[in-house]
Design a protein around this motif. Structure first.
Motif, PDB file in Angstrom:
ATOM      1  N   ASP A 135      14.152  -5.338  -7.218  1.00 43.61           N
ATOM      2  CA  ASP A 135      14.212  -4.123  -8.046  1.00 43.61           C
ATOM      3  C   ASP A 135      12.835  -3.483  -8.217  1.00 43.61           C
ATOM      4  OD1 ASP A 135      12.987  -5.967  -9.696  1.00 43.61           O
ATOM      5  OD2 ASP A 135      14.238  -5.547 -11.454  1.00 43.61           O
ATOM      6  N   ILE A 136      11.915  -3.733  -7.308  1.00 45.15           N
ATOM      7  CA  ILE A 136      10.573  -3.149  -7.363  1.00 45.15           C
ATOM      8  C   ILE A 136      10.674  -1.629  -7.466  1.00 45.15           C
ATOM      9  CG2 ILE A 136      10.261  -2.889  -4.858  1.00 45.15           C
ATOM     10  CD1 ILE A 136       7.554  -4.416  -7.033  1.00 45.15           C
ATOM     11  N   ASP A 137       9.781  -1.013  -8.229  1.00 36.16           N
ATOM     12  CA  ASP A 137       9.867   0.432  -8.461  1.00 36.16           C
ATOM     13  C   ASP A 137       9.215   1.268  -7.372  1.00 36.16           C
ATOM     14  OD1 ASP A 137      11.175   0.579 -11.156  1.00 36.16           O
ATOM     15  OD2 ASP A 137       9.483  -0.700 -11.683  1.00 36.16           O
ATOM     16  N   ALA A 138       8.249   0.722  -6.671  1.00 38.99           N
ATOM     17  CA  ALA A 138       7.577   1.436  -5.586  1.00 38.99           C
ATOM     18  C   ALA A 138       6.823   0.412  -4.744  1.00 38.99           C
ATOM     19  CB  ALA A 138       6.615   2.494  -6.125  1.00 38.99           C
ATOM     20  N   SER A 139       6.813   0.613  -3.416  1.00 38.33           N
ATOM     21  CA  SER A 139       6.198  -0.358  -2.509  1.00 38.33           C
ATOM     22  C   SER A 139       5.330   0.340  -1.475  1.00 38.33           C
ATOM     23  CB  SER A 139       7.280  -1.172  -1.777  1.00 38.33           C
ATOM     24  OG  SER A 139       8.155  -1.795  -2.682  1.00 38.33           O
ATOM     25  N   VAL A 140       4.217  -0.320  -1.113  1.00 38.75           N
ATOM     26  CA  VAL A 140       3.318   0.196  -0.088  1.00 38.75           C
ATOM     27  C   VAL A 140       2.996  -0.935   0.883  1.00 38.75           C
ATOM     28  CG1 VAL A 140       1.082   1.245   0.418  1.00 38.75           C
ATOM     29  CG2 VAL A 140       2.287   1.845  -1.698  1.00 38.75           C
ATOM     30  N   GLY A 141       3.076  -0.642   2.170  1.00 35.98           N
ATOM     31  CA  GLY A 141       2.705  -1.622   3.189  1.00 35.98           C
ATOM     32  C   GLY A 141       1.670  -1.056   4.135  1.00 35.98           C
ATOM     33  N   TYR A 142       0.603  -1.795   4.340  1.00 33.12           N
ATOM     34  CA  TYR A 142      -0.430  -1.444   5.314  1.00 33.12           C
ATOM     35  C   TYR A 142      -0.236  -2.288   6.571  1.00 33.12           C
ATOM     36  CZ  TYR A 142      -3.399   0.926   1.759  1.00 33.12           C
ATOM     37  OH  TYR A 142      -3.920   1.763   0.797  1.00 33.12           O
ATOM     38  N   TYR A 143      -0.214  -1.620   7.715  1.00 31.40           N
ATOM     39  CA  TYR A 143      -0.080  -2.261   9.030  1.00 31.40           C
ATOM     40  C   TYR A 143       0.876  -3.445   8.996  1.00 31.40           C
ATOM     41  CZ  TYR A 143      -4.669  -3.277   6.856  1.00 31.40           C
ATOM     42  OH  TYR A 143      -5.706  -3.472   5.964  1.00 31.40           O
ATOM     43  N   ALA A 144       2.094  -3.130   8.518  1.00 31.28           N
ATOM     44  CA  ALA A 144       3.148  -4.149   8.423  1.00 31.28           C
ATOM     45  C   ALA A 144       3.597  -4.581   9.814  1.00 31.28           C
ATOM     46  CB  ALA A 144       4.334  -3.587   7.645  1.00 31.28           C
ATOM     47  N   ILE A 165       0.506   3.119   9.104  1.00 29.36           N
ATOM     48  CA  ILE A 165       0.625   2.585  10.461  1.00 29.36           C
ATOM     49  C   ILE A 165      -0.666   2.837  11.234  1.00 29.36           C
ATOM     50  CG2 ILE A 165       1.918   2.679  12.617  1.00 29.36           C
ATOM     51  CD1 ILE A 165       4.320   3.717  11.008  1.00 29.36           C
ATOM     52  N   ALA A 166      -1.278   1.773  11.738  1.00 26.79           N
ATOM     53  CA  ALA A 166      -2.492   1.885  12.552  1.00 26.79           C
ATOM     54  C   ALA A 166      -2.104   2.165  13.998  1.00 26.79           C
ATOM     55  CB  ALA A 166      -3.305   0.599  12.456  1.00 26.79           C
ATOM     56  N   GLY A 167      -2.580   3.285  14.527  1.00 30.33           N
ATOM     57  CA  GLY A 167      -2.141   3.732  15.842  1.00 30.33           C
ATOM     58  C   GLY A 167      -2.482   2.799  16.981  1.00 30.33           C
ATOM     59  N   GLU A 168      -3.592   2.052  16.873  1.00 33.79           N
ATOM     60  CA  GLU A 168      -4.012   1.136  17.928  1.00 33.79           C
ATOM     61  C   GLU A 168      -3.889  -0.312  17.484  1.00 33.79           C
ATOM     62  OE1 GLU A 168      -4.714   2.146  20.970  1.00 33.79           O
ATOM     63  OE2 GLU A 168      -4.355   4.221  20.330  1.00 33.79           O
ATOM     64  N   LEU A 193       2.945   7.050   7.302  1.00 30.43           N
ATOM     65  CA  LEU A 193       1.707   7.752   7.596  1.00 30.43           C
ATOM     66  C   LEU A 193       1.006   7.061   8.759  1.00 30.43           C
ATOM     67  CD1 LEU A 193       0.293   8.446   4.005  1.00 30.43           C
ATOM     68  CD2 LEU A 193       1.621   9.980   5.469  1.00 30.43           C
ATOM     69  N   ASP A 194       0.611   7.854   9.755  1.00 29.92           N
ATOM     70  CA  ASP A 194      -0.013   7.316  10.964  1.00 29.92           C
ATOM     71  C   ASP A 194      -1.526   7.557  10.950  1.00 29.92           C
ATOM     72  OD1 ASP A 194       2.364   6.509  12.707  1.00 29.92           O
ATOM     73  OD2 ASP A 194       2.895   8.565  12.153  1.00 29.92           O
ATOM     74  N   TYR A 195      -2.248   6.591  11.508  1.00 34.75           N
ATOM     75  CA  TYR A 195      -3.702   6.656  11.585  1.00 34.75           C
ATOM     76  C   TYR A 195      -4.106   6.443  13.041  1.00 34.75           C
ATOM     77  CZ  TYR A 195      -3.123   6.379   6.603  1.00 34.75           C
ATOM     78  OH  TYR A 195      -2.721   6.654   5.320  1.00 34.75           O
ATOM     79  N   PRO A 196      -4.111   7.523  13.817  1.00 30.78           N
ATOM     80  CA  PRO A 196      -4.428   7.406  15.248  1.00 30.78           C
ATOM     81  C   PRO A 196      -5.803   6.781  15.473  1.00 30.78           C
ATOM     82  CG  PRO A 196      -3.518   9.579  14.749  1.00 30.78           C
ATOM     83  CD  PRO A 196      -3.797   8.916  13.432  1.00 30.78           C
ATOM     84  N   GLY A 197      -5.861   5.912  16.464  1.00 27.17           N
ATOM     85  CA  GLY A 197      -7.126   5.290  16.830  1.00 27.17           C
ATOM     86  C   GLY A 197      -7.548   4.124  15.973  1.00 27.17           C
ATOM     87  N   GLN A 198      -6.788   3.850  14.903  1.00 29.41           N
ATOM     88  CA  GLN A 198      -7.166   2.760  14.006  1.00 29.41           C
ATOM     89  C   GLN A 198      -6.492   1.453  14.416  1.00 29.41           C
ATOM     90  OE1 GLN A 198      -9.558   3.114  11.731  1.00 29.41           O
ATOM     91  NE2 GLN A 198      -9.730   5.214  12.517  1.00 29.41           N
ATOM     92  N   ASP A 216     -10.389   4.926   3.285  1.00 30.09           N
ATOM     93  CA  ASP A 216     -10.438   5.802   2.110  1.00 30.09           C
ATOM     94  C   ASP A 216      -9.254   6.763   2.095  1.00 30.09           C
ATOM     95  OD1 ASP A 216     -12.760   4.567   1.312  1.00 30.09           O
ATOM     96  OD2 ASP A 216     -14.099   6.178   1.979  1.00 30.09           O
ATOM     97  N   SER A 217      -8.872   7.277   3.263  1.00 31.21           N
ATOM     98  CA  SER A 217      -7.738   8.187   3.348  1.00 31.21           C
ATOM     99  C   SER A 217      -6.439   7.491   2.951  1.00 31.21           C
ATOM    100  CB  SER A 217      -7.618   8.747   4.763  1.00 31.21           C
ATOM    101  OG  SER A 217      -6.471   9.551   4.907  1.00 31.21           O
ATOM    102  N   ALA A 218      -6.221   6.289   3.500  1.00 31.32           N
ATOM    103  CA  ALA A 218      -5.009   5.541   3.183  1.00 31.32           C
ATOM    104  C   ALA A 218      -4.973   5.144   1.715  1.00 31.32           C
ATOM    105  CB  ALA A 218      -4.911   4.307   4.072  1.00 31.32           C
ATOM    106  N   ASP A 219      -6.108   4.703   1.201  1.00 31.17           N
ATOM    107  CA  ASP A 219      -6.150   4.274  -0.192  1.00 31.17           C
ATOM    108  C   ASP A 219      -5.933   5.451  -1.151  1.00 31.17           C
ATOM    109  OD1 ASP A 219      -6.526   1.680   0.618  1.00 31.17           O
ATOM    110  OD2 ASP A 219      -8.674   1.651   0.227  1.00 31.17           O
ATOM    111  N   ALA A 220      -6.413   6.629  -0.777  1.00 30.12           N
ATOM    112  CA  ALA A 220      -6.170   7.815  -1.598  1.00 30.12           C
ATOM    113  C   ALA A 220      -4.681   8.150  -1.627  1.00 30.12           C
ATOM    114  CB  ALA A 220      -6.973   8.999  -1.073  1.00 30.12           C
TER     115      ALA A 220
END
Length: 231
Positions: A135-144, A165-168, A193-198, A216-220
């Motif tokens: 029942d989590i209210d909001a979720s964030v995943g980095y390079y899952a 999502i890290a593009g590389e 959200l995609d991050y090309p070249g990352q 910084d962009s992803a964290d914002a």
């Protein structure tokens, strides 16, 4: 900053968690879900930053059943290999139950307020699973990792989910990224959200993997997402 002990859902034990508290009353709580390197200095720094933003942040030790208290440095090859070995031994279903126990603990601590989660690598995968199974209210995943194998659970996602999502990403190849977009782009609760070249790990707090501009962009984006959905 303190440590807490959280009882398991079924009462068969308890596990440690790192807790960072804001200066005043928490606006909400966020569960910080580790990479394969344990609740190491980078994960604790993630908690500290969330506390600076006004959240109660808690990072449970999800490897407590196999190597409690483990802290690894991914920039050290032997420790990177050890983390990957722990990933192979980790019971992800049990991990989700421990995350659910942490959500309950955090929700009680913020007097029934909202609770979100943010996870990295393995933790990003677990954040997706948490969105579908709790029942989590909001979720964030980095390079899952491995989300293409979990798409059958997508219809159970009831609350907002953000995936970076890290593009590389060597652990999430282009075909997997394409499957994530094909399977999730049409869901109103899910944002990709995609991050090309990352590469994988670009938003780590410490070490060689960090890519400051992309981090910084992803964290914002994460900060805005939590402000919208948690308060």
């Amino acid at each position: 900053m303190t440590d807490a002990t959280i009882p398991t859902i079924d009462g068969d034990g308890s596990f440690a968690a790192y807790v960072a508290r804001p200066a005043g009353t928490p606006r909400a709580a966020v569960v910080v879900i580790q990479e394969v390197f344990g609740v190491n200095p980078g994960i604790r720094r993630k908690c500290d930053r969330l506390a600076e933003d006004g959240y109660l942040a808690v990072a449970p030790d999800l490897f407590w059943r196999i190597e409690p208290g483990i802290q690894l440095d991914p920039d050290v090859p032997e420790e990177l290999r050890h983390g990957l070995d722990l990933f192979g031994r980790f019971d992800q279903d049990a991990g989700i139950r421990d995350i659910e126990a942490t959500i309950r603990w955090a929700r009680s601590d913020v007097e029934g307020g909202k609770v979100g989660c943010v996870g990295y690598c393995l933790g990003g995968r677990l954040a997706y699973m948490t969105a579908a199974r709790t029942d989590i209210d909001a979720s964030v995943g980095y390079y899952a990792v491995g989300i293409d194998g979990l798409l059958e659970e997508k219809h159970a996602i009831a609350h907002p989910l953000l995936l970076h999502i890290a593009g590389e990403d060597g652990f999430v190849p282009p075909a997997v990224q394409a499957a994530m977009h094909a399977g999730l782009d049409d869901l109103p609760k899910v944002t990709l959200l995609d991050y090309p070249g990352q590469d994988h790990g670009f938003a780590t707090e410490l070490g060689d993997r960090r890519s400051p501009e992309a981090a910084d962009s992803a964290d914002a984006a994460t900060k805005a997402f939590f402000a919208e959905h948690l308060g």
